[in-house]
Motif scaffolding. Structure first.
Motif, PDB file in Angstrom:
ATOM      1  N   THR A   1      48.826  38.923  39.307  1.00  0.00           N
ATOM      2  CA  THR A   1      49.013  39.938  38.269  1.00  0.00           C
ATOM      3  C   THR A   1      50.271  39.709  37.444  1.00  0.00           C
ATOM      4  OG1 THR A   1      50.119  41.419  39.830  1.00  0.00           O
ATOM      5  CG2 THR A   1      47.731  41.706  39.528  1.00  0.00           C
ATOM      6  N   GLY A   2      51.099  38.757  37.845  1.00  0.00           N
ATOM      7  CA  GLY A   2      52.318  38.452  37.102  1.00  0.00           C
ATOM      8  C   GLY A   2      52.062  37.469  35.970  1.00  0.00           C
ATOM      9  N   ALA A   3      53.087  37.194  35.191  1.00  0.00           N
ATOM     10  CA  ALA A   3      52.952  36.316  34.019  1.00  0.00           C
ATOM     11  C   ALA A   3      52.511  34.903  34.410  1.00  0.00           C
ATOM     12  CB  ALA A   3      54.273  36.266  33.254  1.00  0.00           C
ATOM     13  N   VAL A   4      53.134  34.320  35.412  1.00  0.00           N
ATOM     14  CA  VAL A   4      52.772  32.962  35.819  1.00  0.00           C
ATOM     15  C   VAL A   4      51.396  32.946  36.478  1.00  0.00           C
ATOM     16  CG1 VAL A   4      53.426  31.000  37.277  1.00  0.00           C
ATOM     17  CG2 VAL A   4      55.182  32.264  36.025  1.00  0.00           C
ATOM     18  N   GLY A   5      51.101  33.943  37.284  1.00  0.00           N
ATOM     19  CA  GLY A   5      49.777  34.030  37.892  1.00  0.00           C
ATOM     20  C   GLY A   5      48.673  34.118  36.849  1.00  0.00           C
ATOM     21  N   GLN A   6      48.914  34.858  35.782  1.00  0.00           N
ATOM     22  CA  GLN A   6      47.934  34.962  34.700  1.00  0.00           C
ATOM     23  C   GLN A   6      47.728  33.605  34.027  1.00  0.00           C
ATOM     24  OE1 GLN A   6      46.113  37.957  33.487  1.00  0.00           O
ATOM     25  NE2 GLN A   6      46.578  38.176  35.655  1.00  0.00           N
ATOM     26  N   VAL A   7      48.796  32.818  33.899  1.00  0.00           N
ATOM     27  CA  VAL A   7      48.667  31.466  33.341  1.00  0.00           C
ATOM     28  C   VAL A   7      47.842  30.592  34.280  1.00  0.00           C
ATOM     29  CG1 VAL A   7      49.918  29.365  32.672  1.00  0.00           C
ATOM     30  CG2 VAL A   7      50.775  31.609  31.969  1.00  0.00           C
ATOM     31  N   PHE A   8      48.094  30.664  35.593  1.00  0.00           N
ATOM     32  CA  PHE A   8      47.277  29.919  36.553  1.00  0.00           C
ATOM     33  C   PHE A   8      45.795  30.241  36.353  1.00  0.00           C
ATOM     34  CE2 PHE A   8      50.838  29.739  39.932  1.00  0.00           C
ATOM     35  CZ  PHE A   8      51.149  28.425  39.631  1.00  0.00           C
ATOM     36  N   LEU A   9      45.467  31.521  36.268  1.00  0.00           N
ATOM     37  CA  LEU A   9      44.070  31.933  36.117  1.00  0.00           C
ATOM     38  C   LEU A   9      43.476  31.431  34.810  1.00  0.00           C
ATOM     39  CD1 LEU A   9      44.356  35.575  37.509  1.00  0.00           C
ATOM     40  CD2 LEU A   9      43.313  33.592  38.640  1.00  0.00           C
ATOM     41  N   ARG A  10      44.243  31.505  33.734  1.00  0.00           N
ATOM     42  CA  ARG A  10      43.756  31.033  32.431  1.00  0.00           C
ATOM     43  C   ARG A  10      43.501  29.519  32.462  1.00  0.00           C
ATOM     44  NH1 ARG A  10      47.431  33.141  29.310  1.00  0.00           N
ATOM     45  NH2 ARG A  10      48.681  31.276  29.042  1.00  0.00           N
TER      46      ARG A  10
ATOM     47  N   LEU B   1      47.587  46.230  44.596  1.00  0.00           N
ATOM     48  CA  LEU B   1      46.377  46.255  45.420  1.00  0.00           C
ATOM     49  C   LEU B   1      45.275  47.092  44.779  1.00  0.00           C
ATOM     50  CD1 LEU B   1      47.568  46.663  49.103  1.00  0.00           C
ATOM     51  CD2 LEU B   1      46.547  44.669  48.020  1.00  0.00           C
ATOM     52  N   GLY B   2      44.068  46.568  44.819  1.00  0.00           N
ATOM     53  CA  GLY B   2      42.924  47.310  44.312  1.00  0.00           C
ATOM     54  C   GLY B   2      42.676  47.150  42.826  1.00  0.00           C
ATOM     55  N   LYS B   3      43.637  46.591  42.090  1.00  0.00           N
ATOM     56  CA  LYS B   3      43.401  46.350  40.667  1.00  0.00           C
ATOM     57  C   LYS B   3      42.324  45.299  40.520  1.00  0.00           C
ATOM     58  CE  LYS B   3      47.913  47.495  38.759  1.00  0.00           C
ATOM     59  NZ  LYS B   3      49.076  47.005  38.012  1.00  0.00           N
ATOM     60  N   SER B   4      41.705  45.278  39.369  1.00  0.00           N
ATOM     61  CA  SER B   4      40.631  44.346  39.091  1.00  0.00           C
ATOM     62  C   SER B   4      41.077  43.330  38.048  1.00  0.00           C
ATOM     63  CB  SER B   4      39.418  45.134  38.577  1.00  0.00           C
ATOM     64  OG  SER B   4      38.426  44.255  38.149  1.00  0.00           O
ATOM     65  N   LEU B   5      40.779  42.047  38.304  1.00  0.00           N
ATOM     66  CA  LEU B   5      41.042  40.982  37.340  1.00  0.00           C
ATOM     67  C   LEU B   5      39.730  40.264  37.068  1.00  0.00           C
ATOM     68  CD1 LEU B   5      44.296  39.393  38.834  1.00  0.00           C
ATOM     69  CD2 LEU B   5      44.137  40.981  36.917  1.00  0.00           C
ATOM     70  N   THR B   6      39.478  39.939  35.822  1.00  0.00           N
ATOM     71  CA  THR B   6      38.262  39.219  35.463  1.00  0.00           C
ATOM     72  C   THR B   6      38.603  37.759  35.197  1.00  0.00           C
ATOM     73  OG1 THR B   6      37.293  41.207  34.518  1.00  0.00           O
ATOM     74  CG2 THR B   6      36.303  39.107  33.882  1.00  0.00           C
ATOM     75  N   VAL B   7      37.918  36.872  35.908  1.00  0.00           N
ATOM     76  CA  VAL B   7      38.106  35.432  35.755  1.00  0.00           C
ATOM     77  C   VAL B   7      36.731  34.796  35.667  1.00  0.00           C
ATOM     78  CG1 VAL B   7      39.101  33.339  36.760  1.00  0.00           C
ATOM     79  CG2 VAL B   7      40.212  35.557  37.135  1.00  0.00           C
ATOM     80  N   ASN B   8      36.522  33.993  34.638  1.00  0.00           N
ATOM     81  CA  ASN B   8      35.213  33.347  34.421  1.00  0.00           C
ATOM     82  C   ASN B   8      34.078  34.368  34.406  1.00  0.00           C
ATOM     83  OD1 ASN B   8      36.113  30.669  34.165  1.00  0.00           O
ATOM     84  ND2 ASN B   8      36.115  30.383  36.372  1.00  0.00           N
ATOM     85  N   GLY B   9      34.346  35.532  33.837  1.00  0.00           N
ATOM     86  CA  GLY B   9      33.322  36.561  33.713  1.00  0.00           C
ATOM     87  C   GLY B   9      33.019  37.322  34.995  1.00  0.00           C
ATOM     88  N   ARG B  10      33.773  37.053  36.063  1.00  0.00           N
ATOM     89  CA  ARG B  10      33.547  37.741  37.331  1.00  0.00           C
ATOM     90  C   ARG B  10      34.751  38.605  37.661  1.00  0.00           C
ATOM     91  NH1 ARG B  10      32.190  34.364  42.117  1.00  0.00           N
ATOM     92  NH2 ARG B  10      31.605  36.405  42.901  1.00  0.00           N
ATOM     93  N   GLU B  11      34.478  39.762  38.211  1.00  0.00           N
ATOM     94  CA  GLU B  11      35.544  40.688  38.601  1.00  0.00           C
ATOM     95  C   GLU B  11      36.037  40.346  40.003  1.00  0.00           C
ATOM     96  OE1 GLU B  11      35.685  45.329  39.673  1.00  0.00           O
ATOM     97  OE2 GLU B  11      34.847  44.852  37.714  1.00  0.00           O
ATOM     98  N   HIS B  12      37.365  40.334  40.148  1.00  0.00           N
ATOM     99  CA  HIS B  12      37.993  40.065  41.440  1.00  0.00           C
ATOM    100  C   HIS B  12      38.982  41.185  41.727  1.00  0.00           C
ATOM    101  CE1 HIS B  12      36.396  35.968  41.524  1.00  0.00           C
ATOM    102  NE2 HIS B  12      36.648  35.961  40.222  1.00  0.00           N
ATOM    103  N   ILE B  13      38.974  41.695  42.933  1.00  0.00           N
ATOM    104  CA  ILE B  13      39.869  42.777  43.330  1.00  0.00           C
ATOM    105  C   ILE B  13      41.118  42.177  43.975  1.00  0.00           C
ATOM    106  CG2 ILE B  13      40.116  44.876  44.734  1.00  0.00           C
ATOM    107  CD1 ILE B  13      38.070  45.049  42.398  1.00  0.00           C
ATOM    108  N   VAL B  14      42.277  42.642  43.546  1.00  0.00           N
ATOM    109  CA  VAL B  14      43.554  42.145  44.056  1.00  0.00           C
ATOM    110  C   VAL B  14      43.725  42.566  45.518  1.00  0.00           C
ATOM    111  CG1 VAL B  14      46.065  42.275  43.807  1.00  0.00           C
ATOM    112  CG2 VAL B  14      44.610  42.182  41.758  1.00  0.00           C
ATOM    113  N   GLU B  15      44.148  41.611  46.324  1.00  0.00           N
ATOM    114  CA  GLU B  15      44.387  41.851  47.740  1.00  0.00           C
ATOM    115  C   GLU B  15      45.722  41.231  48.153  1.00  0.00           C
ATOM    116  OE1 GLU B  15      41.472  39.640  50.199  1.00  0.00           O
ATOM    117  OE2 GLU B  15      40.882  38.707  48.325  1.00  0.00           O
ATOM    118  N   LEU B  16      46.146  41.502  49.365  1.00  0.00           N
ATOM    119  CA  LEU B  16      47.376  40.926  49.887  1.00  0.00           C
ATOM    120  C   LEU B  16      47.105  39.519  50.417  1.00  0.00           C
ATOM    121  CD1 LEU B  16      48.992  43.842  51.933  1.00  0.00           C
ATOM    122  CD2 LEU B  16      49.699  42.962  49.698  1.00  0.00           C
TER     123      LEU B  16
END
Length: 73
Positions: free
Chosen positions: A13-22, A43-58
């Motif tokens: 969810t951070g700036a560098v993590g978002q770059v990794f995902l992109r 925790l529990g937030k949703s991120l969309t990567v390649n059109g799929r939703e992923h829930i943030v976990e520890l």
């Protein structure tokens, strides 16, 4: 050649993590499964990567045992 990898992005969810995902999306990285991890605050937030939703976990030792590659920021 690798057909697909089990990937975790820790700090997703951070700036560098978002770059990794992109970059994973842009480069069509062979992702078999993707785990997105962050702090308890996200925790529990949703991120969309390649059109799929992923829930943030520890990132736990159990989660790390289930992946092939971790991108950590």
């Amino acid at each position: 050649m690798v057909d697909s990898c089990r990937i975790a992005v820790i700090g997703a969810t951070g700036a560098v993590g978002q770059v990794f995902l992109r970059i994973l999306e842009e480069r069509a990285f062979p992702i078999g499964s993707l785990r997105v991890c962050a702090s308890e605050r996200s925790l529990g937030k949703s991120l969309t990567v390649n059109g799929r939703e992923h829930i943030v976990e520890l990132a736990t030792p159990e989660l790390l045992a289930e992946i092939d590659i971790a991108f950590i920021s």
